[in-house]
Structures are given as C-alpha cells and as structure tokens.
Design a protein around this motif. Structure first.
Motif, PDB file in Angstrom:
ATOM      1  N   GLY A 263       0.838  -1.032  -0.048  1.00 52.52           N
ATOM      2  CA  GLY A 263      -0.057   0.100   0.048  1.00 52.52           C
ATOM      3  C   GLY A 263       0.695   1.484   0.058  1.00 52.52           C
ATOM      4  O   GLY A 263       2.112   1.311   0.101  1.00 52.52           O
ATOM      5  N   SER A 264       0.028   2.213  -0.061  1.00 48.59           N
ATOM      6  CA  SER A 264       0.886   3.835  -0.318  1.00 48.59           C
ATOM      7  C   SER A 264      -0.083   4.650  -0.182  1.00 48.59           C
ATOM      8  O   SER A 264      -1.390   4.568  -0.405  1.00 48.59           O
ATOM      9  N   ALA A 265       0.406   5.941   0.336  1.00 45.09           N
ATOM     10  CA  ALA A 265      -0.453   7.112   0.378  1.00 45.09           C
ATOM     11  C   ALA A 265       0.161   7.966  -0.702  1.00 45.09           C
ATOM     12  O   ALA A 265      -0.189   9.248  -0.638  1.00 45.09           O
ATOM     13  N   ASP A 266       1.420   7.829  -1.432  1.00 47.77           N
ATOM     14  CA  ASP A 266       2.081   8.433  -2.358  1.00 47.77           C
ATOM     15  C   ASP A 266       1.347   8.245  -3.814  1.00 47.77           C
ATOM     16  O   ASP A 266       2.127   7.331  -4.739  1.00 47.77           O
ATOM     17  N   VAL A 267       0.085   8.764  -4.036  1.00 46.58           N
ATOM     18  CA  VAL A 267      -0.542   8.535  -5.193  1.00 46.58           C
ATOM     19  C   VAL A 267      -1.039   9.810  -5.727  1.00 46.58           C
ATOM     20  O   VAL A 267      -2.203  10.231  -5.865  1.00 46.58           O
ATOM     21  N   PRO A 268      -0.030  10.921  -6.195  1.00 46.93           N
ATOM     22  CA  PRO A 268      -0.387  12.168  -6.545  1.00 46.93           C
ATOM     23  C   PRO A 268      -1.265  12.133  -8.298  1.00 46.93           C
ATOM     24  O   PRO A 268      -0.829  10.947  -8.854  1.00 46.93           O
ATOM     25  N   ASN A 269      -1.792  13.060  -8.362  1.00 48.06           N
ATOM     26  CA  ASN A 269      -2.522  12.959  -9.633  1.00 48.06           C
ATOM     27  C   ASN A 269      -1.864  14.143 -10.626  1.00 48.06           C
ATOM     28  O   ASN A 269      -1.701  15.315 -10.076  1.00 48.06           O
ATOM     29  N   PHE A 270      -1.086  13.903 -11.535  1.00 46.96           N
ATOM     30  CA  PHE A 270      -0.330  14.707 -12.355  1.00 46.96           C
ATOM     31  C   PHE A 270      -0.043  14.521 -13.957  1.00 46.96           C
ATOM     32  O   PHE A 270      -0.066  13.255 -14.404  1.00 46.96           O
ATOM     33  N   ILE A 271      -0.024  15.674 -14.597  1.00 46.13           N
ATOM     34  CA  ILE A 271       0.418  15.324 -16.006  1.00 46.13           C
ATOM     35  C   ILE A 271       1.673  16.134 -16.229  1.00 46.13           C
ATOM     36  O   ILE A 271       1.615  17.594 -15.785  1.00 46.13           O
ATOM     37  N   ARG A 272       2.893  15.648 -16.551  1.00 44.68           N
ATOM     38  CA  ARG A 272       3.940  16.627 -16.673  1.00 44.68           C
ATOM     39  C   ARG A 272       4.281  16.911 -18.164  1.00 44.68           C
ATOM     40  O   ARG A 272       3.573  16.527 -19.002  1.00 44.68           O
ATOM     41  N   ARG A 273       5.258  17.962 -18.255  1.00 40.32           N
ATOM     42  CA  ARG A 273       5.591  18.183 -19.613  1.00 40.32           C
ATOM     43  C   ARG A 273       6.219  17.004 -20.155  1.00 40.32           C
ATOM     44  O   ARG A 273       6.990  16.395 -19.634  1.00 40.32           O
ATOM     45  N   ALA A 274       6.020  16.591 -21.536  1.00 38.33           N
ATOM     46  CA  ALA A 274       6.346  15.288 -22.304  1.00 38.33           C
ATOM     47  C   ALA A 274       7.733  15.416 -22.455  1.00 38.33           C
ATOM     48  O   ALA A 274       8.066  14.230 -22.951  1.00 38.33           O
TER      49      ALA A 274
END
Length: 381
Positions: A263-274
């Motif tokens: 398990g984890s709480a490290d589940v951010p939501n992102f889109i980076r520059r490609a």
C-alpha cells in the motif's frame, strides 16, 4: 550510440522498446530491476490496453498465463441494489484480464528483446549526460561498477519518481495532491465468477477482481488522513473494512489471505511536460493518477504507442524532433486531461458515491470510443 535509451522496462518502457525495435531502431532498455519481478501496481488491462496487446500480437501470450477473463462489472453502494453490466465483448478482446505484474512485465520485455532491443537489467541510472543544453545519454551503476550509454533520445519510463523527470526539472501542467490512500493483498478461495466488483461508500472504497493462480486481488482505499492510523494495524483495519462490504466482504473473509499487504499514500495526480531537447517521458513518469479506475497499465500502453510513432517519425527523417514530440504531447494530453479529471472525481471522497460511479462510466465511454478506432485501424492495416 543508440537511437533510443529507455530508462524503465515495464508497462511503458517495454512496449516502447518493442515498437521501436520492430521498426529497425537500435534500442537500449535500462532497468534497476531484474525480470521477472513484481511491482506495486494496479493489474487491470482495460479495453484499449487489450486492443493494443492484440495489435502487438501479445494478447494470447497474456491469456496463456491462465489469468481468468473478467466479463462483468458490479458496482455496490449503500442502500442500493448492485449495478451490474457486461464488459465489452469483441472478438479481438473478448474478456478483460488483470494479470500479475511479474508475468505481464516479463512477456512485454521478452517481446522487446525478441524484436532486437538490448536489455541492461540491475542498472540504476543516477544522472543524465548532456552536451550544451541537450540530453545525450545516461550515467549509472550496477553491481560491477559504473555504467554509461549514449543515444539520440533518452526516454524516462521509470515511474512517478522518474530520474529523467528529476534531472530535467520538468514542470507539471496539471497537479493535485493524493485523494486516497490504500492497501491491497491476495486472497485464495474467493468466489468471483469472472467479475470485477467495486464498492463505493462515503469514506471507503474497494475493488476486487480475479487474477492468476486462482487468486483474488482485494484493494481497499480510504481518505489520505487515515493512512497513519491504518499503518498501525493494517490487517485489523483491512478486515474491518471488509466487514462493511456485506455479502462481498463475507466472500472475501471466507477465503485466506496468502500474501503481504502492499500500500501507499503516495498517489499524486499529475501530467508533466512530455519532452525537451533529447529527452521524453512516458507512462507514470509522464501521467499518474489515483489507482481507483485501474487504468494505469492502459495509460502506459497508450503513451508508448503514441511516443513510438513520434520517435520513429524524427529518427526516420519524416519530420524534425521538436515537431514530432510536440505532436506526441498534444495527442497524449487530448486523452489524458479528461481522463485525469474523471479519475480525480471517481477518487474524491468529497463527492457522493453516485457521482463517483458516474465518473467511472465517463472513463469507460472514452475507452470504448478509443477501442473502436484501434480495431478499425487494425482492420485497415
């Protein structure tokens, strides 16, 4: 000198290497892991992912692992009759699957090697090589000492904590802190009848589905502030959550947990520059969202498909690097941005369960539109 160096050889890096090698390019895949090996991940391969496995002639190899086909989806919420519907059944992708990652990843990387890609296992990339402002290779180490390789493009397919993303100081075009935390494990002796079952409560969600070796993956999610308390007694909290799931929870608790909790709480939501000069990102290094929709593998396949097309375009001289990679970013984000928004709504405990389930359906509708295009392209080819 390689045409492409790919850092990371799992669900994004391996298909990218496969597609480039099949087009005749010299490809090196570098991964700190050795294969086969497991990794923390969702397992589900959604319809567009299955369609791509079919196009890459790998679908039957995945099914040969004897992973049960998932043919129905069932949604549970408090005080409402379960909502059940069949998953898409098309001849090319009959039944979805949720294979263990140590099986799936080995199939993908072996296919890349069979196509001509080179694989350097057990190698950790520490930094990027540069000439002026351009990335020209990687530097790292393995158990024998230092490692260095040069290529026309370096691709970060190395997850949300990507070394390539870190070294290029890439910015995010969209970002939101984690909306959930959770754990999963594997149970034996749970009757699932070829279905994925999802439970949505105000303060809890669970996703349950069959996988290899007659096992059932059981995942539980809570609001992020719960994570510290959950860690104090993972098994007790997990079983308390299962006890709230009614008949589904009874089925699970009648079985036997046979693996550790992950398990984890490290589940951010992102889109980076490609991309930038001499580098690009794909998979979780580029696009990461809450795991509740179980779309991560499918997202990785899509990104690899799009990026392979772009890299081949400039390596073969059809267009310049900037134009090809800019087109990759636009094409990727046209799908990723609405998927990110819907995934965040499906994971947000601030919304009522019906609103979150509605977001699930939005993602599935987009998936089926994509599948229709993929299968039509296959027929034309």
């Amino acid at each position: 000198m390689y045409d492409a160096i790919i850092v990371g050889g799992r669900c994004a890096g391996a298909p990218l290497a496969l597609l480039l090698a099949r087009r005749g390019h010299k490809v090196l895949v570098v991964d700190r892991a050795t294969f086969p090996s497991d990794t923390m991940s969702t397992h589900f391969i959604q319809s567009p992912g299955m369609a791509r496995l079919h196009r890459w002639d790998l679908a039957e190899k995945v099914r040969a692992t004897k992973c049960p086909p998932v043919e129905r989806a069932v949604f549970h919420q408090p005080g409402v009759e379960p909502l059940e519907f069949p998953l898409p059944d098309r001849p090319a992708i009959a039944g979805l699957v949720a294979p263990r990652r140590y099986l799936l990843d080995e199939i993908l990387i072996n296919a890349a090697v069979d196509a001509g890609a080179e694989l350097a296992e057990g190698v950790s990339v520490d930094s990027l090589l540069r000439e002026d402002e351009r990335v020209v290779g990687v530097r790292g180490h393995d158990v024998t000492g230092s490692f260095e390789a040069r290529g026309r493009i370096v691709v970060g397919a190395d997850g949300r904590h990507s070394v390539v993303a870190r070294e290029t100081a890439v910015e995010s075009i969209a970002f939101h802190d984690p909306l959930s935390c959770g754990y999963y494990s594997y149970f034996h002796g749970v009757e699932m009848c070829n279905a994925v079952e999802t439970v949505m409560y105000e303060d809890l969600f669970s996703v349950v589905f069959p996988t290899n070796d007659d096992l059932t993956l059981v995942a539980m999610g809570w609001p992020p502030p719960r994570f510290r308390d959950l860690k104090r007694d993972i098994d007790g909290n997990f079983r308390a959550g299962l006890a709230r799931l009614g008949e589904l929870g009874e089925r699970i608790l009648s079985g036997e947990r046979i693996e550790r909790y992950v398990g984890s709480a490290d589940v951010p939501n992102f889109i980076r520059r490609a991309w930038g000069q001499g580098w690009a990102l794909v998979g979780d290094a580029l696009f990461h969202k809450d795991p509740v929709p179980a779309d991560g593998i499918t997202d990785a396949f899509r990104g690899a498909d799009y990026l392979a097309h772009a890299i081949h375009a400039f390596l073969s001289g059809e267009t310049d690097e900037g134009s090809a990679l800019d087109d990759y970013e636009r094409r990727h984000n046209a799908v990723a941005l609405p998927q990110l928004e819907a995934a965040m709504r499906s994971a947000s405990f601030e919304l009522a369960p019906p609103q979150r389930i509605e977001a699930f359906f939005e993602i599935r509708i987009h998936n089926e539109m994509e599948v229709s295009e993929l299968l039509q392209d296959t027929i034309r080819a």
